[in-house]
Design a protein around this motif. Structure first.
Motif, mmCIF file in Angstrom:
data_model
loop_
_atom_site.group_PDB
_atom_site.id
_atom_site.type_symbol
_atom_site.label_atom_id
_atom_site.label_comp_id
_atom_site.label_asym_id
_atom_site.label_seq_id
_atom_site.Cartn_x
_atom_site.Cartn_y
_atom_site.Cartn_z
ATOM 1 N N UNK A 6 0.421 -1.412 0.078
ATOM 2 C CA UNK A 6 0.003 -0.349 -0.385
ATOM 3 C C UNK A 6 0.876 1.491 0.165
ATOM 4 N N UNK A 7 1.822 0.913 0.681
ATOM 5 C CA UNK A 7 3.066 2.501 0.809
ATOM 6 C C UNK A 7 3.576 2.749 -0.714
ATOM 7 N N UNK A 8 4.075 1.571 -1.415
ATOM 8 C CA UNK A 8 4.874 1.279 -2.920
ATOM 9 C C UNK A 8 3.432 2.772 -3.851
ATOM 10 N N UNK A 9 2.113 1.533 -3.940
ATOM 11 C CA UNK A 9 1.249 2.356 -4.354
ATOM 12 C C UNK A 9 0.916 3.743 -4.079
ATOM 13 N N UNK A 10 0.832 4.260 -3.375
ATOM 14 C CA UNK A 10 0.582 5.649 -1.867
ATOM 15 C C UNK A 10 2.073 6.244 -3.031
ATOM 16 N N UNK A 11 3.400 5.832 -3.331
ATOM 17 C CA UNK A 11 4.537 6.315 -3.787
ATOM 18 C C UNK A 11 4.601 6.591 -4.917
ATOM 19 N N UNK A 12 4.569 5.590 -5.676
ATOM 20 C CA UNK A 12 3.863 5.214 -7.274
ATOM 21 C C UNK A 12 2.193 6.563 -7.921
ATOM 22 N N UNK A 13 1.535 7.439 -6.779
ATOM 23 C CA UNK A 13 1.157 8.089 -7.465
ATOM 24 C C UNK A 13 1.340 9.554 -6.852
ATOM 25 N N UNK A 14 2.759 9.953 -5.346
ATOM 26 C CA UNK A 14 2.800 10.423 -5.175
ATOM 27 C C UNK A 14 3.635 11.020 -6.689
ATOM 28 N N UNK A 15 4.866 9.965 -7.118
ATOM 29 C CA UNK A 15 5.755 10.215 -8.454
ATOM 30 C C UNK A 15 4.567 10.679 -9.139
ATOM 31 N N UNK A 16 3.945 9.994 -9.772
ATOM 32 C CA UNK A 16 2.960 10.834 -10.768
ATOM 33 C C UNK A 16 2.883 12.266 -10.306
ATOM 34 N N UNK A 59 12.065 22.535 -10.067
ATOM 35 C CA UNK A 59 12.269 21.239 -10.781
ATOM 36 C C UNK A 59 13.465 20.878 -9.798
ATOM 37 N N UNK A 60 14.158 21.551 -9.384
ATOM 38 C CA UNK A 60 15.646 20.852 -9.217
ATOM 39 C C UNK A 60 14.999 20.250 -7.700
ATOM 40 N N UNK A 61 14.227 20.885 -6.147
ATOM 41 C CA UNK A 61 13.651 20.028 -5.790
ATOM 42 C C UNK A 61 12.954 18.869 -6.134
ATOM 43 N N UNK A 62 11.908 18.741 -7.261
ATOM 44 C CA UNK A 62 11.252 17.983 -7.527
ATOM 45 C C UNK A 62 11.795 17.118 -8.100
ATOM 46 N N UNK A 63 12.787 16.414 -8.911
ATOM 47 C CA UNK A 63 13.877 15.780 -8.549
ATOM 48 C C UNK A 63 14.478 14.933 -7.540
ATOM 49 N N UNK A 64 15.021 16.451 -6.525
ATOM 50 C CA UNK A 64 15.119 15.274 -5.591
ATOM 51 C C UNK A 64 14.385 14.813 -4.333
ATOM 52 N N UNK A 65 13.210 15.323 -4.813
ATOM 53 C CA UNK A 65 12.116 14.373 -4.123
ATOM 54 C C UNK A 65 11.618 12.861 -4.837
ATOM 55 N N UNK A 66 11.732 13.051 -5.884
ATOM 56 C CA UNK A 66 11.269 11.957 -6.692
ATOM 57 C C UNK A 66 12.365 11.155 -6.686
ATOM 58 N N UNK A 67 13.747 11.194 -6.817
ATOM 59 C CA UNK A 67 14.294 10.518 -6.424
ATOM 60 C C UNK A 67 14.571 9.794 -5.310
ATOM 61 N N UNK A 83 11.861 9.321 -3.168
ATOM 62 C CA UNK A 83 10.728 8.758 -2.943
ATOM 63 C C UNK A 83 10.856 7.541 -3.581
ATOM 64 N N UNK A 84 11.972 7.480 -4.786
ATOM 65 C CA UNK A 84 12.000 6.208 -5.463
ATOM 66 C C UNK A 84 13.295 5.349 -4.872
ATOM 67 N N UNK A 85 13.945 5.549 -3.913
ATOM 68 C CA UNK A 85 14.467 4.821 -2.707
ATOM 69 C C UNK A 85 14.087 4.504 -2.042
ATOM 70 N N UNK A 86 12.912 5.417 -1.454
ATOM 71 C CA UNK A 86 12.189 4.920 -0.415
ATOM 72 C C UNK A 86 11.252 3.242 -1.388
ATOM 73 N N UNK A 87 10.602 3.551 -2.219
ATOM 74 C CA UNK A 87 10.192 2.558 -3.049
ATOM 75 C C UNK A 87 10.854 1.065 -3.682
ATOM 76 N N UNK A 88 12.140 1.011 -3.778
ATOM 77 C CA UNK A 88 12.946 0.332 -3.993
ATOM 78 C C UNK A 88 12.914 -0.581 -2.277
ATOM 79 N N UNK A 89 13.123 0.173 -1.215
ATOM 80 C CA UNK A 89 13.254 -0.055 -0.034
ATOM 81 C C UNK A 89 12.090 -1.540 0.199
ATOM 82 N N UNK A 90 11.010 -0.709 0.130
ATOM 83 C CA UNK A 90 9.570 -0.844 0.250
ATOM 84 C C UNK A 90 9.853 -2.210 -0.698
#
Length: 419
Positions: free
Chosen positions: A117-127, A165-173, A175-182
């Protein structure tokens, strides 16, 4: 007779020169009286001013993970690792048996569902992040999701599109790390569930992260196993004064005798409570951790415990008008003396900016390239004339020929009288 004539002529010239000098010196409001001998001067330069904190630190793992064992509900079987072993996420740590496998299975399945569920939430947030990123340049006033704006931690209304845009890229990076951990966690849970289904006796506890086994408690006291991460950080302490300037996210540079390359990174964590209980007899020390940026696969391993000299960049301004600190004078307001191309020393009040490294930023005042007086040896009157030492290596006959006869006499008298 000619010899006596020459002596008389020299004597008369000397008397005239002395008389003129005395007259000019004693004359009220004389230009000579207001002439300053300027020996040291400099120019307003475009420079980079960097304010820093200089401190020390030590290399330590970024994180430490503790593994616990419930001896009341389970029976320990054996350890599957030794102290000092390097492990990866999913590595088996120890085995035990449990009598309530169904309850454990239900717990693992619930944990897996939560992780998915957290992964799904992260994917939605990254979108949402990607969607907003595409509108930053074309539609600066585009509506932004509340969760996105909150997590970016910047003022959307005043920040530039590049910064957003720089902050968005950092935030996506992140979130991707957190998604990989999950994702790794889900795989680990799948392995546990599969193990429970295949065997009803032995259960294996696995690691959730890469690292090194730091400690094993063979007496089965918790934590039963401690694991430290393979990523290194710098830990140290800020004084009370340094705490006023330090902030999370500030850039750091570090050097160590154990490493050939300089280390770079950012302040990742600062404790707001002192390391020891506050006391009148001791200065407060506030722990901090600086994260080290990886420099590729060829980066030499950092030795845990290595001492480092640390520089924290608290403020930096590039390409700003700068002068030496000693050029600034003070009365009610700060001011400097500017040397004009008409031969005057003029007082100019200034608005100061950043001060560091012996340099003072000028926000308002003389411009880049203007010549200013350094610390004078005597009191200076505003709008005085000035003279400077002759630099014979720069004296050219062609320049002298450009002066009028009156200018030649004037500068000669000023030079003699100033001395």
């Amino acid at each position: 007779m000619s010899g006596n004539w020459k002596i008389a002529a020299v004597s008369i010239a000397s008397i005239v020169l002395i008389t003129v000098n005395l007259y000019l010196i004693e004359k009220k409001e004389s230009k000579v009286e207001r002439t300053v001998f300027v020996e040291n001067w400099t120019k307003v330069k475009k420079d980079t001013i960097t304010d820093t904190i200089q401190t020390n630190g030590v290399i330590k793992p970024v994180e430490e993970y503790d593994i616990y064992f419930d001896a009341k509900k389970n029976d320990f079987k054996k350890f599957l690792v030794k102290e000092g072993d390097s492990i990866t996420a999913g590595s088996s740590l120890f085995e035990y048996t449990a009598t309530e496998l169904d309850a454990l299975k239900a717990s693992l399945e619930a944990e897996k569902t939560a992780a998915e569920g957290e992964m799904a939430g992260i994917e939605e947030y990254i979108g949402k992040l990607r969607s907003y990123q595409g509108t930053v340049t074309s539609e600066p006033e585009a509506a932004i999701d509340e969760s996105v704006e909150k997590n970016l931690n910047i003022d959307i209304t005043t920040s530039s599109s590049d910064l957003i845009k720089s902050n968005i890229e950092q935030e996506m990076y992140k979130q991707e790390l957190e998604k990989n951990r999950l994702d790794e966690k889900v795989k680990m849970l799948d392995a546990k569930l599969s193990s429970i289904e295949e065997q009803s006796s032995a259960i294996v506890t696995t690691s959730e992260a890469d690292g090194v086994v730091k400690n094993i408690n063979k007496n089965l006291d918790n934590p039963i196993i401690s694991i430290v991460s393979t990523n290194m950080a710098i830990e140290g302490y800020f004084s009370g004064e340094e705490m006023k300037k330090a902030e999370v996210g500030m850039t750091i540079k570090a050097s160590s005798s154990d490493s050939k390359k300089a280390l770079k990174g950012t302040i990742g964590r600062i404790h707001s409570y002192p390391a020891e209980e506050p006391s009148l007899k001791k200065d407060n020390r506030f722990p901090f951790q600086a994260l080290i940026e990886p420099e590729g696969e060829e980066t030499e391993p950092l030795l845990v415990g290595s001492k480092v000299n640390l520089t924290v960049i608290t403020n930096e301004k590039a390409g700003v008008p700068s002068i030496p600190i000693e050029a600034v004078q003070y009365q009610k307001h700060p001011y400097i003396y500017k040397l004009t191309n008409k031969g005057h020393v003029d007082k100019h009040y200034i608005t100061k900016g950043l001060k560091a490294e012996g340099k003072q930023e000028i926000i308002k005042g003389p411009s880049v390239g203007d010549v200013i007086l350094l610390m004078p040896n005597v009191a200076v009157k505003n709008h005085s004339y000035f003279v400077t030492p002759i630099k014979f290596e720069k004296v050219k006959a062609g320049t002298y020929k450009k002066f009028t006869s009156r200018e030649k006499v004037r500068y000669l008298l000023l030079g003699i009288l100033e001395k």
